[in-house]
Design a protein around this motif. Sequence first.
Motif, short mmCIF file in Angstrom:
data_model
loop_
_atom_site.label_atom_id
_atom_site.label_comp_id
_atom_site.label_asym_id
_atom_site.label_seq_id
_atom_site.Cartn_x
_atom_site.Cartn_y
_atom_site.Cartn_z
N LEU A 55 -54.20 -102.42 -37.54
CA LEU A 55 -52.83 -102.32 -38.03
C LEU A 55 -52.42 -100.89 -38.41
CD1 LEU A 55 -52.78 -105.53 -40.27
CD2 LEU A 55 -51.90 -105.25 -37.94
N TRP A 56 -53.27 -99.94 -38.08
CA TRP A 56 -52.99 -98.52 -38.37
C TRP A 56 -51.99 -98.01 -37.33
CZ3 TRP A 56 -57.66 -94.63 -39.01
CH2 TRP A 56 -57.17 -93.37 -39.40
N ASP A 62 -51.60 -89.59 -36.92
CA ASP A 62 -52.48 -89.17 -38.01
C ASP A 62 -53.74 -88.47 -37.51
OD1 ASP A 62 -50.75 -90.25 -39.89
OD2 ASP A 62 -51.77 -92.19 -39.91
N MET A 63 -54.23 -88.88 -36.33
CA MET A 63 -55.48 -88.33 -35.82
C MET A 63 -55.26 -87.34 -34.67
SD MET A 63 -57.52 -89.67 -37.89
CE MET A 63 -59.00 -89.01 -37.15
N ALA A 64 -54.05 -86.88 -34.51
CA ALA A 64 -53.72 -85.99 -33.39
C ALA A 64 -54.59 -84.73 -33.37
CB ALA A 64 -52.25 -85.60 -33.45
N ALA A 65 -54.97 -84.25 -34.54
CA ALA A 65 -55.76 -83.02 -34.61
C ALA A 65 -57.26 -83.27 -34.39
CB ALA A 65 -55.56 -82.34 -35.96
N TYR A 66 -57.64 -84.54 -34.35
CA TYR A 66 -59.05 -84.90 -34.23
C TYR A 66 -59.19 -85.93 -33.11
CZ TYR A 66 -58.53 -83.16 -38.99
OH TYR A 66 -58.19 -82.41 -40.09
N PRO A 67 -59.50 -85.51 -31.89
CA PRO A 67 -59.53 -86.44 -30.74
C PRO A 67 -60.30 -87.72 -31.05
CG PRO A 67 -59.87 -84.19 -30.01
CD PRO A 67 -59.89 -84.15 -31.51
N SER A 68 -59.57 -88.84 -31.01
CA SER A 68 -60.12 -90.11 -31.47
C SER A 68 -59.54 -91.27 -30.66
CB SER A 68 -59.77 -90.34 -32.95
OG SER A 68 -60.13 -89.24 -33.76
N ILE A 69 -60.23 -92.40 -30.70
CA ILE A 69 -59.71 -93.64 -30.12
C ILE A 69 -59.88 -94.76 -31.14
CG2 ILE A 69 -59.96 -93.09 -27.67
CD1 ILE A 69 -62.64 -94.53 -27.69
N ASN A 70 -58.92 -95.66 -31.16
CA ASN A 70 -58.92 -96.76 -32.10
C ASN A 70 -59.22 -98.06 -31.36
OD1 ASN A 70 -58.37 -98.75 -34.01
ND2 ASN A 70 -56.55 -97.73 -34.80
N ARG A 71 -60.27 -98.75 -31.78
CA ARG A 71 -60.63 -100.03 -31.20
C ARG A 71 -60.79 -101.09 -32.29
NH1 ARG A 71 -58.63 -97.99 -27.63
NH2 ARG A 71 -59.35 -97.65 -25.49
N GLY A 72 -59.81 -101.12 -33.20
CA GLY A 72 -59.80 -102.15 -34.22
C GLY A 72 -59.42 -103.49 -33.61
N LYS A 201 -47.65 -96.23 -47.72
CA LYS A 201 -48.23 -95.46 -48.82
C LYS A 201 -49.75 -95.67 -48.89
CE LYS A 201 -48.04 -94.71 -53.82
NZ LYS A 201 -47.37 -95.09 -55.11
N GLY A 202 -50.16 -96.92 -48.67
CA GLY A 202 -51.59 -97.21 -48.68
C GLY A 202 -52.32 -96.47 -47.58
N TYR A 203 -51.72 -96.41 -46.40
CA TYR A 203 -52.36 -95.70 -45.29
C TYR A 203 -52.41 -94.20 -45.52
CZ TYR A 203 -53.49 -99.43 -42.06
OH TYR A 203 -54.09 -100.52 -41.46
N GLN A 204 -51.47 -93.67 -46.28
CA GLN A 204 -51.53 -92.25 -46.60
C GLN A 204 -52.79 -91.93 -47.39
OE1 GLN A 204 -47.84 -91.34 -48.62
NE2 GLN A 204 -46.64 -91.39 -46.73
N LYS A 208 -56.00 -89.85 -45.93
CA LYS A 208 -56.42 -88.68 -46.70
C LYS A 208 -57.93 -88.65 -46.86
CE LYS A 208 -55.55 -86.33 -51.11
NZ LYS A 208 -56.92 -86.33 -51.69
N GLN A 209 -58.54 -89.78 -47.16
CA GLN A 209 -59.99 -89.84 -47.32
C GLN A 209 -60.70 -89.51 -46.01
OE1 GLN A 209 -60.07 -89.72 -50.71
NE2 GLN A 209 -61.92 -90.97 -50.54
N ILE A 210 -60.18 -90.02 -44.91
CA ILE A 210 -60.80 -89.79 -43.61
C ILE A 210 -60.65 -88.33 -43.18
CG2 ILE A 210 -60.65 -90.37 -41.15
CD1 ILE A 210 -59.93 -93.25 -42.07
N HIS A 211 -59.47 -87.77 -43.38
CA HIS A 211 -59.26 -86.36 -43.03
C HIS A 211 -60.18 -85.45 -43.82
CE1 HIS A 211 -54.95 -86.56 -41.14
NE2 HIS A 211 -55.85 -87.22 -40.44
N GLU A 212 -60.31 -85.72 -45.11
CA GLU A 212 -61.16 -84.88 -45.95
C GLU A 212 -62.60 -84.94 -45.48
OE1 GLU A 212 -60.55 -86.03 -50.00
OE2 GLU A 212 -58.61 -85.02 -50.15
#
Length: 218
Positions: A55-56, A62-72, A201-204, A208-212
């Motif tokens: 549901l992200w 959010d992950m544009a700067a960190y090449p990623s794929i979402n498989r939730g 707001k929750g996803y922010q 934040k935790q993941i980016h850090e």
Amino acid sequence: MKKHLLLGLLLLSSTGLWAQIDKFEKEIKAYESQDSLAMPAKNLRLFFGSSSFRLWKSFNQDMAAYPSINRGFGGSTLEEALYYFDRMVLKYQPAWVFMYEGDNDLAKGRSPEFIAQEFVEFSKRLKEKLPNTKLVFIAARPSLARIAMLDKQKDLNGRIQQIIAKEKGRFYIDMQSPFFRADGSLMDDIFVADRLHLNEKGYQLFVKQIHEFIQKHP
């Protein structure tokens, strides 16, 4: 004794157990169809887990700067994560696996001890198949809907931390403390109407935790 235990596990896996897991086939096949059109590159960050990933909605941004794929997928558990390991982890050959599982497992009555052992199995399988891939466990987060599970969540998170502390290439992201106010109360404005899933707001806070973490472990 071991032979009887193995036989019992095989019987479970050939009857109702996998039938329940197969409820996610539609979602998994949708990802496979997507991959058939454009297969993601290797060595990306793979986000693999339940609905906190699925549901992200702002994931790509959010992950544009960190090449990623979402498989939730769905309301998955670690059991399903293990079941779909080859199809949803191994084939991508990721550099990192970010896992969010455990919350639904507890809601289904599984003990923190059992879930922690499933994590050990997932970590072991990843090490055998993809020895250079790092694994990040994102802690089971609190919610208003599951506030009664808070102690079990903390128990599970603590067990996973202890396991990770002994393993190279295994990491932990705290996703408990960011959702509490200074007075110890759980924020009540970070969830959608079901009081379980996060709103913008929750996803922010989640992001934040993941980016850090990524900034500390590029």
